[in-house]
Design a protein around this motif. Structure first.
Motif, short mmCIF file in Angstrom:
data_model
loop_
_atom_site.label_atom_id
_atom_site.label_comp_id
_atom_site.label_asym_id
_atom_site.label_seq_id
_atom_site.Cartn_x
_atom_site.Cartn_y
_atom_site.Cartn_z
N SER A 1 -9.96 -1.74 10.18
CA SER A 1 -9.81 -1.41 8.76
C SER A 1 -8.60 -2.12 8.17
O SER A 1 -7.65 -2.47 8.88
CB SER A 1 -9.66 0.11 8.57
N GLU A 2 -8.65 -2.33 6.88
CA GLU A 2 -7.57 -3.03 6.17
C GLU A 2 -6.24 -2.31 6.33
O GLU A 2 -5.23 -2.92 6.69
CB GLU A 2 -7.93 -3.14 4.69
N LYS A 3 -6.23 -1.01 6.08
CA LYS A 3 -5.00 -0.24 6.19
C LYS A 3 -4.57 -0.07 7.64
O LYS A 3 -3.38 -0.03 7.95
CB LYS A 3 -5.17 1.13 5.52
N GLN B 1 -2.48 -2.86 9.11
CA GLN B 1 -1.09 -2.88 8.68
C GLN B 1 -0.16 -2.15 9.64
O GLN B 1 1.06 -2.22 9.50
CB GLN B 1 -0.98 -2.28 7.28
N TYR C 1 -2.14 -7.97 2.06
CA TYR C 1 -3.50 -7.99 1.52
C TYR C 1 -3.91 -6.62 0.98
O TYR C 1 -3.64 -5.59 1.59
CB TYR C 1 -4.49 -8.41 2.60
N ASN C 2 -4.55 -6.64 -0.18
CA ASN C 2 -5.07 -5.41 -0.77
C ASN C 2 -6.41 -5.73 -1.42
O ASN C 2 -6.48 -6.52 -2.36
CB ASN C 2 -4.10 -4.85 -1.81
N SER C 3 -7.46 -5.13 -0.91
CA SER C 3 -8.80 -5.40 -1.42
C SER C 3 -9.07 -4.70 -2.76
O SER C 3 -10.07 -4.98 -3.42
CB SER C 3 -9.85 -4.94 -0.40
N ASN C 4 -8.18 -3.77 -3.13
CA ASN C 4 -8.35 -2.97 -4.35
C ASN C 4 -9.67 -2.19 -4.35
O ASN C 4 -10.27 -1.97 -5.40
CB ASN C 4 -8.28 -3.87 -5.59
N GLU C 5 -10.08 -1.78 -3.16
CA GLU C 5 -11.32 -1.01 -3.04
C GLU C 5 -11.06 0.37 -2.43
O GLU C 5 -11.87 0.90 -1.68
CB GLU C 5 -12.32 -1.78 -2.17
N HIS C 6 -9.93 0.95 -2.79
CA HIS C 6 -9.53 2.20 -2.14
C HIS C 6 -9.58 3.42 -3.05
O HIS C 6 -9.23 4.51 -2.63
CB HIS C 6 -8.12 2.05 -1.56
N ASP D 1 -10.54 3.05 6.73
CA ASP D 1 -9.27 3.12 6.00
C ASP D 1 -8.88 4.57 5.72
O ASP D 1 -7.70 4.88 5.53
CB ASP D 1 -9.38 2.39 4.66
N ASP E 1 -0.12 -11.66 6.30
CA ASP E 1 -1.39 -11.59 5.58
C ASP E 1 -1.92 -10.16 5.53
O ASP E 1 -2.34 -9.67 4.47
CB ASP E 1 -2.42 -12.50 6.24
#
Length: 232
Positions: free
Chosen positions: A104-106, A109, A226-231, A63, A222
């Motif tokens: 990665s999550e970001k 996107q 989505y946001n894992s709030n782990e950033h 990320d 999705d």
């Protein structure tokens, strides 16, 4: 050793952005993103300079490279004339080229950006138009924007008489010839191939994650929301 570093060197932004970093950390000290994210431009440059393929690949799949806002605050402040922001741009491009961005999550996107902004450029000639900022996708805009969205012709018609119509002026509807020329530019410059690559890698990742229809609208929404709030 150095495979990814050599690939980065093919990018003019990388060659312009990395001269001789001495790891002073000034870039991190002035970086707005570093204040809000677990983000350290100094460490990113150090990782790249190490030429360690394993470490750089981990960076390309992380990320981290998507936290940069590309404000370029780092550029005028580096005592060695480096621009970590350019290095980040080169890392992002390589991640997209190799398909690592979907890990990665970001990074995932990027599909939403391609479809919301990229496709809109080809469809209308604009990066974004008011009708594309849909309230359901951007609830943070609030109820005022919902009203503007529902009454866009009346609102924006006060600023330009050609809002989404043919003519001369801001927010006009582009003619078919101009749009055809824009499509040809994307074909020649590699933009279309780049968009296809985003779609292809995203579809593969979606199926890997259990989306039977691949990178359909459900997958895009999705990963967009989505946001894992782990950033931080």
């Amino acid at each position: 050793m150095g495979k990814y570093f050599d690939m980065l060197c093919e990018d003019v932004r990388f060659r312009e952005g990395l001269n001789a970093c001495m790891n002073c950390g000034v870039c991190t000290g002035v970086c707005p993103a570093a204040e809000f994210y677990n983000y350290d431009p100094r460490q990113i440059v150090a990782t790249v300079q190490s030429r360690d393929d394993e470490a750089i690949e981990a960076l390309l799949k992380s990320d981290t490279i998507w936290y940069c806002g590309e404000c370029m605050s780092c550029r005028p402040r580096c005592p060695r004339g480096n621009t970590p922001g350019y290095v980040i741009q080169a890392l992002r491009s390589l991640s997209q080229k190799l398909g690592f961005f979907v890990e990665s999550e970001k990074g995932r996107q990027q599909l939403a950006l391609k479809r919301i902004i990229g496709d809109n450029i080809l469809r209308t000639g604009y990066c974004i138009v008011p009708r594309m900022v849909k309230p359901e996708l951007h609830p943070e805009q609030g109820t005022v924007w919902k009203w503007i969205f529902d009454n866009d012709k009346e609102v924006f018609g006060r600023f330009t008489p050609v809002y989404m119509r043919h003519g001369a002026g801001a927010l006009r509807r582009l003619d078919a010839g101009s749009l055809d020329e824009l499509h040809r530019i994307f074909e020649v410059s590699g933009g279309s191939e780049f968009f296809d690559r985003i779609e292809r890698f995203s579809d593969r990742k979606a199926r890997e994650m259990g989306y039977e229809e691949g990178a359909d609208q459900n997958y895009m929404m999705d990963v967009f929301r989505y946001n894992s709030n782990e950033h931080d």
